[in-house]
Design an enzyme around this catalytic site. Structure first.
Site, mmCIF file in Angstrom:
data_model
loop_
_atom_site.group_PDB
_atom_site.id
_atom_site.type_symbol
_atom_site.label_atom_id
_atom_site.label_comp_id
_atom_site.label_asym_id
_atom_site.label_seq_id
_atom_site.Cartn_x
_atom_site.Cartn_y
_atom_site.Cartn_z
ATOM 1 C CD GLU A 163 -1.622 -2.372 1.779
ATOM 2 O OE1 GLU A 163 -2.524 -3.181 2.066
ATOM 3 O OE2 GLU A 163 -0.399 -2.615 1.958
ATOM 4 C CE LYS B 255 5.550 -0.815 -6.849
ATOM 5 N NZ LYS B 255 6.806 -0.165 -7.281
ATOM 6 N N GLY C 237 21.073 -3.641 -19.880
ATOM 7 C CA GLY C 237 20.326 -4.868 -20.158
ATOM 8 C C GLY C 237 18.829 -4.669 -20.268
ATOM 9 C CD GLU D 298 23.912 -6.267 -2.456
ATOM 10 O OE1 GLU D 298 23.027 -7.065 -2.133
ATOM 11 O OE2 GLU D 298 23.693 -5.271 -3.168
ATOM 12 C CG HIS E 111 18.457 3.990 -9.248
ATOM 13 N ND1 HIS E 111 19.611 3.513 -9.832
ATOM 14 C CD2 HIS E 111 17.780 2.897 -8.810
ATOM 15 C CE1 HIS E 111 19.627 2.190 -9.729
ATOM 16 N NE2 HIS E 111 18.539 1.799 -9.128
ATOM 17 C CB CYS F 6 21.563 0.609 -13.029
ATOM 18 S SG CYS F 6 21.173 -0.962 -12.232
#
Length: 770
Positions: free
Chosen positions: A25, A27, A447, A620, A709, A741
């Site tokens: 919800e 998002k 990609g 990471e 982003h 990305c």
């Protein structure tokens, strides 16, 4: 206090909870606000409703003390930047005009103003917004969000504990602001920052907080004497103030090491420590430090980062040992439950027996409550729970899902020769350039192309039977034709098929490999409104059939330009899955690598000249402690080479990494022996190019010039300027031009404009170089 009375005082708590709601919800509300379909008041109402639901869910499960302040529209570190008034200069006007819009501008940027840099939260797949600080930064307290959420929880009759990012971790996560010398150390601002924290703590006490949690996960990494001294000063200062609530300093993700005695001696009221995995060493270290006499210990014995059930008997044994080391021992997960999905019981597509092996946030909460009950009332009070837990652990250990003799035999037979290309890079590159015939500064993308509403609808239509497989595949073919056509018209040199058939770069492969389980509702926040469903790596891994060859070959049939085959690498397949915890990670990585090696071999046999194996998670997953780095990097780089070393010299191997600090793993990047690497560089202003150059990286690299982003579209001159910076570090003969990305989350209009600008910038630089 005796061990018996400490046990009697045991309470159940958590450090944080998933934010998104059972149906994402949050998002939907945030993205609706961005698109103008949801008002600011409606967004706030949705957020408040989710907070109330979370707290009631925790309280109903038996949690005695609920966290507040951990809820966020986008990122809790960005929230801390607002809390401390550390707004970057370029965003102050927007924040002053509309705090909510200004907040999202810091996160996402606007067409005219760049966002804050984003990178990984320690060794997790969560991303935070990096604070930008300088010698002129002035901190001012803005505790409205924290006080509001505390007041909301108190109004429900709950016992709340506000959660803040601690001052030392906040400064250690920060970077010098643009225009500030790179050698500026944000930790020098500590004495300026502490009075602001003290003011916030006083405000929270006045609003009704009994305890406040200050998160210091940065202290679980290797820290210098100066940094440890800063932690000692910070908590001596905050701990000796009289107008404060009780302070619980929390650290997680690894063992505290030299920071543990510093915090144990600090004048604070309690510590929250991780006792899982590598952090189990905290137990012996705590004993060596003399325990926590007169203080509260919150023991993180339920793993907050994986989704496997807890070994309750083992945890009770750990807790029993801890009883003699603190004034009071309470029970928690090892870290915030932000890193796991909400409810395993919703996964009706997973066999009931296997589902009993899984513990998402709600199940982990139940485990914490059970352990608190067992510690307080004795094991007789949880006899049934212990028996069921033993049966579930035994079922998993003996299941044929977890052990495939053929897979294990193949992994055991791997030799060193299997992990090395037949020729060194210097010889391969000549063969590759002859085969590919690319221009100087070749252009490509990472990609994926935008996952449009039509694509998502097609997948939903296939699942519900509104279209059959033939109809779905025709839609995929149409999308690939459109993507190839656009790339040719835009002038890109090495093309991609756009990945329209892929729901997620890990899940897509996991669904085609044995040993993996897919979830339907297992959403976890990656950043902002980006949620992923990590698959569950439950058993031994093999590849029954080719996974990508068909669509890659189809795309190549549409063009004379090379089309990259696209795979997700073995380390990322582990890092972005919930990985099994019953064998070493290196063993699991080798199994995944062998499955992917078969795919690489089939792609090459089908005529694919460029194959990209993405490893964005290599950095990471790096352990927080330097002593653990060599072993990890050895199996991680070996797994990549095992995947790729099967190809001929004239087949070009690419890899991709993004949104992490790469400077400390450049040697490992070199050890991958990829022919070309593409990396995030736009937000960090080509820092990675300089790091590669400083290392003497000998291969080709594409530091990104388009921050995907953010919704803003960089103009040709902006991209060209970044390329000129990149050329100062990487020779033109080895420099590629690409975005940061994949483009999955972007819209088509901005994608088209940005890539056309990228190609224009490359052509401009080619002319300048000519």
């Amino acid at each position: 206090m005796t061990a018996k009375s400490a046990a009697a005082a045991a309470r159940a708590t958590v450090y944080g909870y998933p934010r998104q709601g059972p149906h994402r919800e949050l998002k939907n509300a945030v993205e609706g606000y961005w698109k103008g379909r949801v008002t600011a008041d409606a967004l706030r109402d949705t957020a408040a409703g989710l907070r109330r639901s979370n707290w009631r869910q925790l309280a109903d499960a038996g949690i005695d003390e609920v966290p507040t302040g951990d809820f966020s529209y986008y990122d809790h570190v960005l929230d801390t930047t607002v809390l401390l008034g550390a707004i970057p200069a370029r965003h102050r006007t927007a924040v002053a005009a509309d705090p909510l819009d200004g907040y999202f501008a810091m996160a996402r940027g606007t067409q005219d103003v760049a966002p804050l840099e984003m990178t990984k939260w320690f060794d997790t797949n969560y991303h935070y917004l990096v604070p930008e600080l300088g010698p002129d930064t002035a901190f001012t307290a803005d505790p409205a969000k924290q006080v509001t959420e505390l007041t909301e929880a108190l109004a429900l009759g709950l016992t709340p504990r506000p959660v803040l990012v601690g001052p030392v971790t906040y400064l250690l996560l920060a970077k010098p602001a643009p225009g500030v010398p790179a050698d500026f150390d944000p930790l020098t601002l500590l004495d300026r920052l502490l009075p602001v924290y003290a003011e916030i703590l006083a405000d929270l006490r006045a609003a009704g907080a009994d305890w406040v949690q200050l998160d210091e996960p940065a202290l679980a990494a290797d820290r210098t004497p100066a940094e440890l001294n800063a932690a000692e000063r910070a908590y001596r200062d905050l701990g000796t103030r009289t107008d404060r609530p009780k302070l619980l300093v929390a650290s997680y993700f690894d063992r505290l090491g030299d920071a543990l005695p510093v915090l144990a001696k600090a004048p604070v009221d309690g510590l929250a420590l991780d006792f899982t995995d590598a952090a189990a060493a905290n137990l012996d270290a705590l004993a060596a430090a003399g325990g926590l006499p007169g203080k509260r210990l919150v023991a993180g014995v339920v793993n907050g980062r994986n989704i496997w059930i807890n070994d309750l008997q083992k945890s009770l044994s750990t807790l029993g040992t801890l009883l003699g080391l603190a004034d009071r021992v309470d029970i928690a997960a090892s870290c915030s439950l932000l890193h796991v999905p909400l409810d395993a019981s919703a996964e009706r597509d997973i066999a009931p027996q296997i589902r009993r092996w899984l513990a998402f946030a709600q199940q982990k909460t139940a485990e914490i409550v059970t352990l608190a009950k067992g510690l307080t009332q004795g094991t007789d009070a949880i006899t049934a729970e212990l028996a069921a837990n033993r049966a579930d652990l035994a079922s998993r250990a003996t299941s044929p899902i977890t052990h495939d003799p053929a897979v294990r035999d193949r992994a055991a037979a791997v030799t060193d020769a299997d992990t090395h290309r037949s020729l060194p890079y210097a010889d391969r590159t000549t063969a590759q350039r002859t085969r590919l015939g690319l221009p100087l500064l070749p252009t490509t993308t990472i990609g994926s192309f935008p996952q449009t509403t039509a694509l998502r609808t097609a997948r939903a239509d296939l699942r519900t039977g509104r279209i059959d497989t033939a109809g779905y595949e025709e839609r995929i073919r149409t999308e690939i034709r459109d993507v190839i056509s656009f790339q040719e018209k835009a002038g890109l040199d090495v093309l991609v098929h756009g990945e329209p058939e892929r729901n997620d770069m890990v899940q897509y492969f996991a669904e085609q490999l044995t040993g993996y389980l897919a979830t339907r509702h297992g959403w976890v926040q990656s950043y902002g409104t980006r949620y992923v469903r990590p698959p569950v790596l439950a058993g031994d891994i093999s590849r029954p059939a080719p996974m990508t060859v068909r669509w890659t070959t189809y795309a190549q049939s549409l063009t004379d330009r090379p089309v990259k085959g696209m795979l997700t690498g073995p380390v990322t397949m582990l890092a972005w899955s919930f990985v099994r915890d019953d064998q070493p990670l290196g063993d699991t990585a080798r199994q995944v690598a062998l499955a992917l090696r078969d795919e690489v071999s089939d792609l090459e046999a089908a005529g694919t000249a460029v194959i990209q194996v993405d490893e964005p998670a290599l950095r990471e997953t790096l352990p927080l402690r330097a002593a653990d780095h060599p072993a990890y990097l050895a199996w991680a780089t070996e797994a990549f080479r095992l995947t790729t070393a099967v190809v001929r010299p004239d087949t070009q191997i690419h890899t991709h990494m993004c949104y992490a600090e790469f400077g400390d793993i450049v040697q490992a990047i070199d050890d991958l022996d990829a022919d070309v690497i593409s990396l995030e560089a736009a937000r960090s202003h080509m820092q990675v190019a300089r790091e590669l150059a400083a290392h003497g990286y000998p291969r080709e690299a594409g530091p990104g010039v388009y921050d995907i982003h953010s919704p803003r579209v960089p103009g040709p001159e902006e991209a060209a300027a970044l390329l000129r910076t990149g050329l100062k570090a990487i020779p033109a003969t080895r420099l590629w031009v690409n975005p940061d990305c994949g483009l999955k989350t972007r819209g088509w209009p901005e994608t088209q404009a940005a890539l056309e600008n990228l190609v224009t910038a490359a052509r401009t630089l080619r002319e300048e170089l000519a």
